[in-house]
Design a protein around this motif. Sequence first.
Motif, PDB file in Angstrom:
ATOM      1  N   PRO A 134      19.326  53.712  41.512  1.00 14.43           N
ATOM      2  CA  PRO A 134      17.991  54.167  41.076  1.00 14.43           C
ATOM      3  C   PRO A 134      17.157  53.035  40.484  1.00 14.43           C
ATOM      4  O   PRO A 134      15.944  53.178  40.355  1.00 14.43           O
ATOM      5  CB  PRO A 134      18.311  55.235  40.016  1.00 14.43           C
ATOM      6  N   GLN A 147      24.440  52.878  30.951  1.00 13.26           N
ATOM      7  CA  GLN A 147      23.280  53.316  30.182  1.00 13.26           C
ATOM      8  C   GLN A 147      23.447  52.928  28.709  1.00 13.26           C
ATOM      9  O   GLN A 147      23.707  53.757  27.840  1.00 13.26           O
ATOM     10  CB  GLN A 147      23.106  54.835  30.323  1.00 13.26           C
ATOM     11  N   PRO A 193      16.607  50.396  37.103  1.00 16.12           N
ATOM     12  CA  PRO A 193      16.847  48.960  37.144  1.00 16.12           C
ATOM     13  C   PRO A 193      18.333  48.597  37.274  1.00 16.12           C
ATOM     14  O   PRO A 193      19.187  49.243  36.703  1.00 16.12           O
ATOM     15  CB  PRO A 193      16.314  48.500  35.775  1.00 16.12           C
ATOM     16  N   ARG A 246       9.328  52.008  37.305  1.00 13.98           N
ATOM     17  CA  ARG A 246       9.114  52.691  38.581  1.00 13.98           C
ATOM     18  C   ARG A 246       8.562  54.104  38.448  1.00 13.98           C
ATOM     19  O   ARG A 246       7.615  54.481  39.126  1.00 13.98           O
ATOM     20  CB  ARG A 246      10.432  52.803  39.355  1.00 13.98           C
ATOM     21  N   THR A 247       9.194  54.889  37.584  1.00 14.30           N
ATOM     22  CA  THR A 247       8.831  56.306  37.545  1.00 14.30           C
ATOM     23  C   THR A 247       7.379  56.478  37.112  1.00 14.30           C
ATOM     24  O   THR A 247       6.598  57.174  37.769  1.00 14.30           O
ATOM     25  CB  THR A 247       9.795  57.073  36.618  1.00 14.30           C
ATOM     26  N   ARG A 259      21.560  60.066  33.872  1.00 14.00           N
ATOM     27  CA  ARG A 259      20.927  61.357  34.225  1.00 14.00           C
ATOM     28  C   ARG A 259      20.663  61.460  35.714  1.00 14.00           C
ATOM     29  O   ARG A 259      20.618  62.550  36.273  1.00 14.00           O
ATOM     30  CB  ARG A 259      19.633  61.511  33.427  1.00 14.00           C
ATOM     31  N   THR A 260      20.494  60.311  36.377  1.00 13.02           N
ATOM     32  CA  THR A 260      20.251  60.357  37.824  1.00 13.02           C
ATOM     33  C   THR A 260      21.468  60.921  38.546  1.00 13.02           C
ATOM     34  O   THR A 260      21.337  61.586  39.566  1.00 13.02           O
ATOM     35  CB  THR A 260      19.956  58.940  38.377  1.00 13.02           C
ATOM     36  N   HIS A 307      17.128  63.860  35.882  1.00  9.21           N
ATOM     37  CA  HIS A 307      15.982  63.069  36.366  1.00  9.21           C
ATOM     38  C   HIS A 307      15.736  63.551  37.803  1.00  9.21           C
ATOM     39  O   HIS A 307      16.003  62.841  38.773  1.00  9.21           O
ATOM     40  CB  HIS A 307      16.366  61.592  36.323  1.00  9.21           C
ATOM     41  N   GLN A 364      14.035  61.603  40.730  1.00  9.42           N
ATOM     42  CA  GLN A 364      14.821  60.489  41.287  1.00  9.42           C
ATOM     43  C   GLN A 364      15.778  61.019  42.360  1.00  9.42           C
ATOM     44  O   GLN A 364      15.972  60.399  43.407  1.00  9.42           O
ATOM     45  CB  GLN A 364      15.599  59.772  40.165  1.00  9.42           C
ATOM     46  N   ARG A 409      23.647  51.863  36.627  1.00  8.08           N
ATOM     47  CA  ARG A 409      23.703  50.908  35.516  1.00  8.08           C
ATOM     48  C   ARG A 409      24.448  51.568  34.363  1.00  8.08           C
ATOM     49  O   ARG A 409      24.360  52.782  34.186  1.00  8.08           O
ATOM     50  CB  ARG A 409      22.239  50.635  35.134  1.00  8.08           C
TER      51      ARG A 409
HETATM   52  C1  NCD Z   1      16.712  55.608  35.883  1.00  8.86           C
HETATM   53  C2  NCD Z   1      16.470  56.412  34.631  1.00  8.86           C
HETATM   54  O1  NCD Z   1      15.478  56.205  33.935  1.00  8.86           O
HETATM   55  O2  NCD Z   1      17.281  57.291  34.384  1.00  8.86           O
HETATM   56  N1  NCD Z   1      15.622  54.798  36.204  1.00  8.86           N
HETATM   57  C3  NCD Z   1      14.706  55.293  37.090  1.00  8.86           C
HETATM   58  O3  NCD Z   1      13.927  56.144  36.765  1.00  8.86           O
HETATM   59  N2  NCD Z   1      14.766  54.842  38.348  1.00  8.86           N
HETATM   60  C4  NCD Z   1      17.980  54.872  35.912  1.00  8.86           C
HETATM   61  C5  NCD Z   1      18.319  53.939  34.793  1.00  8.86           C
HETATM   62  O4  NCD Z   1      17.550  53.766  33.852  1.00  8.86           O
HETATM   63  O5  NCD Z   1      19.410  53.357  34.878  1.00  8.86           O
END
Ligand code: NCD
Length: 301
Positions: A260, A224, A262, A52-53, A163-164, A130, A133, A222
């Motif tokens: 956020p 991590q 996945p 996504r990002t 990090r989100t 992040h 996000q 999720r």
């Molecule tokens: C997040 C990330 O990369 O921190 N993904 C994202 O950018 N939407 C969340 C994640 O990986 O769980």
Amino acid sequence: MKLRHIISSLDLKREDYFSIFEYADKFANVKGKLTHLEGKVLALAFFEPSTRTAQSFQTAGIKLGANVIGFSSEESTSVAKGENLADTVRMLNNYSDCIIMRHKFDGASLFASEISEVPIINAGDGKHEHPTQAIIDLYTVYKVFNTIDNLNFGLLGDLKYARTVNSLLRALTRFKPKRVFLIPPPQLKARKEIVEELNYQTIEVENPYDVIQEIDVLYVTRIQKERFVDEVEYEKVKESYVVDTKLVEFMKKGSIILHPLPRVNEIDRKVDKLAQAKYFYQASLGVPVRMGLLYKIFNEG
Ligand code: NCD
């Protein structure tokens, strides 16, 4: 253009969030290509995986008329030959007007911003932050509730390595959340250095059923996996929480679930069709929000 880096969600003030939201509203309705960033080159420096990002930043750049260059893995760059991050950043400075960077190390974007002559946007640095996000998360809340203040938030899941979560908790310091519940498995509690610096109180809860009926915004993360130093530790917690239809039944009318993405197994797929499930809508706002942010960086500094 004034040099402006976005490393943490604290780099934005309350009014910055609202101005990005306004631009996002405007850009969401525009069909076709704009010319605001014509002649600019954006570099996507993704040393870590992303769907996504990376794709939404690329789309946002293209829609604003920029050209986008970059890479999506360390293996495809000279880092694989031993080049250090500083030299990579210096090289990208020669080619681009803005670097959007994702890296496995906490602080990598901050480090890059200290040597870069073009703006650095942190697209995720290790388990640190992040910020873009968090802008999307809050914009989603804003679109649904028409406010970010006075709502009850519940953050459920891996609050230690996500990090989100750090970026969202910090972004909320710019608003007036009513209550913020932290609902992690015992091994994955939010980090002290983050929580203690906030200008609002958080409430730690063990069982989501104790507070679920009060929550307006349930933010799920999720586990991590890639941040665990110890595989055994990961195995112990891996399926320790699941948002299922049974839990969602207790949520109040009008409340929402964000993630956020996945998503792995922490939200049962049966939840996807319920009214509270707003995570795919949230993901769809990535492009207009990132257009708004890029526009702001290039036009306001
Ligand atoms: C997040 C990330 O990369 O921190 N993904 C994202 O950018 N939407 C969340 C994640 O990986 O769980």
